[in-house]
Design an enzyme around this catalytic site. Structure first.
Site, PDB file in Angstrom:
ATOM      1  CE  LYS A  34      -0.268  -0.243   4.990  1.00 17.11           C
ATOM      2  NZ  LYS A  34      -0.944  -0.811   6.197  1.00 17.11           N
ATOM      3  NE  ARG A 130      -6.792   0.738  11.982  1.00 18.90           N
ATOM      4  CZ  ARG A 130      -5.672   0.621  11.555  1.00 18.90           C
ATOM      5  NH1 ARG A 130      -4.675   1.339  11.527  1.00 18.90           N
ATOM      6  NH2 ARG A 130      -5.063  -0.582  11.232  1.00 18.90           N
ATOM      7  CE1 TYR A 266       9.798  32.099   0.907  1.00 19.66           C
ATOM      8  CE2 TYR A 266      10.487  29.747   0.480  1.00 19.66           C
ATOM      9  CZ  TYR A 266      10.097  30.876   0.113  1.00 19.66           C
ATOM     10  OH  TYR A 266       9.422  30.906  -1.208  1.00 19.66           O
ATOM     11  CG  MET A 314       7.487  23.187  -3.281  1.00 17.94           C
ATOM     12  SD  MET A 314       6.161  23.996  -4.590  1.00 17.94           S
ATOM     13  CE  MET A 314       5.195  24.899  -3.379  1.00 17.94           C
TER      14      MET A 314
END
Ligand SMILES: *Cc1c(COP(=O)(O)O)cnc(C)c1O
Length: 374
Positions: A34, A130, A266, A314
């Site tokens: 998965k 769950r 940043y 990014m």
């Protein structure tokens, strides 16, 4: 080689499979693929694994259908079963096996009329709370299921541990006992049980009684330790005798002089305490390298570790190369791999290794031997 890529060394997977087979030669192996095979690429990884494992486990119907589309013929189990929007005709046609964890699934399946009965993995909730039937109500639903023409017999019983990565936690033993008790009860009621499965990576490696018919390795198949960093002697795949398959790489695209007191990136998250050289690496959160990776986490360039400084952008991140350096433009930068374990990056950053490898975006090209694909 593309600028940011993950090299996948597929024979590492075979090594890891052999490791599991040595531990439990009678158990079958369901490769859990998965999440794009935990970031390792669903197509190439599964095609390779088909030669060595007994079946595949996925979380989404789309993942299973994709495997059939690329020619995978071994058993495929939908670990969450079919979804409300799924068409059971399609599930049956592609010979997918399904987990059954909820009453609505029993009702749907039993209404379904098909000449191809569907193989069932009946899920018992032994403590994860769950998905799955409580052992108490489970027996009634299991009895209903075995009466349904659309359910192939015998049924497999499975469950999932919540805390098997904590080796001192007796909850795992309790869950296992609940699992055994349920199977005993089902047998007493005359229900034929085909197979049993409860062990994912942690249990396969460290809870030997729990391996049963099918082992379901995910993270460990890729050579990564499922155990927490606090388990000091089992914190990396290598310590467990596993081989990590992935090396995440990029390259240096700029080297610049940087003066004491200047900030980088940043929001001026970091300022240099000295004159230094900064290397700019072409990988960032757009590739899946987390934006919140803390400063100081290492990368590897020509065998030497350098700390990340400032916030991850990014498309780039910045490393402090020191006042003198032999690093050059174009040099390869390793973010994680066999020599810089992803488990170590996880421990330093507060992410889990599961999250790091699974979060890679499709901008990262996956490279197998000579071919890279996105
Ligand atoms: C993901 C998953 C696994 C694999 O777990 P790992 O800890 O990665 O080995 C096994 N079983 C089920 C039901 C899962 O959802």
């Amino acid at each position: 080689m593309p600028v940011a890529n993950a090299e996948i060394y597929l024979p590492a997977l075979l090594h890891n499979i052999q490791h599991f087979r040595k531990k439990a030669s009678k158990s079958r192996i369901m490769a859990i693929v998965k999440g794009n095979a935990y970031g390792h690429g669903l197509m190439e990884t599964s095609r390779y694994l088909e030669n060595y494992v007994d079946g595949f486990g996925v979380a989404r119907t789309g993942e299973a259908l994709y495997l059939r589309t690329i020619g995978i013929e071994r058993p495929i189990v939908l670990l969450e079963g079919f979804f409300p929007e799924d068409n059971l005709e399609v599930i049956a046609k592609y010979n997918l096996q399904v987990a059954i964890h909820s009453p609505w699934q029993v009702r749907r399946l039993c209404r379904f009329v098909s000449s191809h009965p569907i193989l069932i993995w009946f899920k018992i909730d032994t403590g994860m709370h769950r998905l799955g039937f409580s052992p108490k109500e489970g027996l009634d639903y299991l009895l209903q299921l075995v009466e349904c023409g659309s359910a192939a017999k015998p049924v497999t019983i499975f469950s999932h541990f919540s805390s098997a990565d904590e080796l001192e936690n007796s909850y795992t033993t309790e869950q296992h006992q609940i699992f055994l008790d349920f199977m005993l009860l089902a047998k007493k009621r005359g229900i034929a049980i085909g197979a049993a499965s409860i062990a994912a990576s942690s249990a396969i490696l460290e809870w030997p009684d729990s391996r049963h018919t099918w082992m379901r390795p995910g993270i460990s198949l890729y050579g990564i330790s499922p155990f927490a960093a606090t388990t000091a002697d089992k914190a990396t795949g290598a310590q467990l005798g596993l081989r990590p398959a992935m090396t995440l790489k990029s390259e240096i695209i700029s080297i610049r002089s940087h003066f004491k007191g200047e900030a980088v990136g940043y929001n001026q998250r970091w300022r240099s305490a000295r004159d230094t050289l900064l290397g700019v690496v072409a990988i960032g959160y757009g590739d899946g390298y987390p934006r919140n990776m803390p400063g100081g986490v290492p990368v590897l360039i020509k065998g030497i570790r350098y700390p990340i400084v400032g916030q991850i952008s990014m498309d780039t991140l910045v490393v402090d190369l020191g006042s003198e350096t032999t690093v050059n433009i174009g040099d390869e930068v390793i973010l994680w791999g066999p020599v810089l374990p992803v488990e170590e990056i996880a421990a330093l950053s507060g992410f889990s290794a599961y999250e790091l490898v699974t979060s890679l975006t499709n901008r990262i090209q996956l490279c197998y031997k000579t071919d890279c694909i996105s």
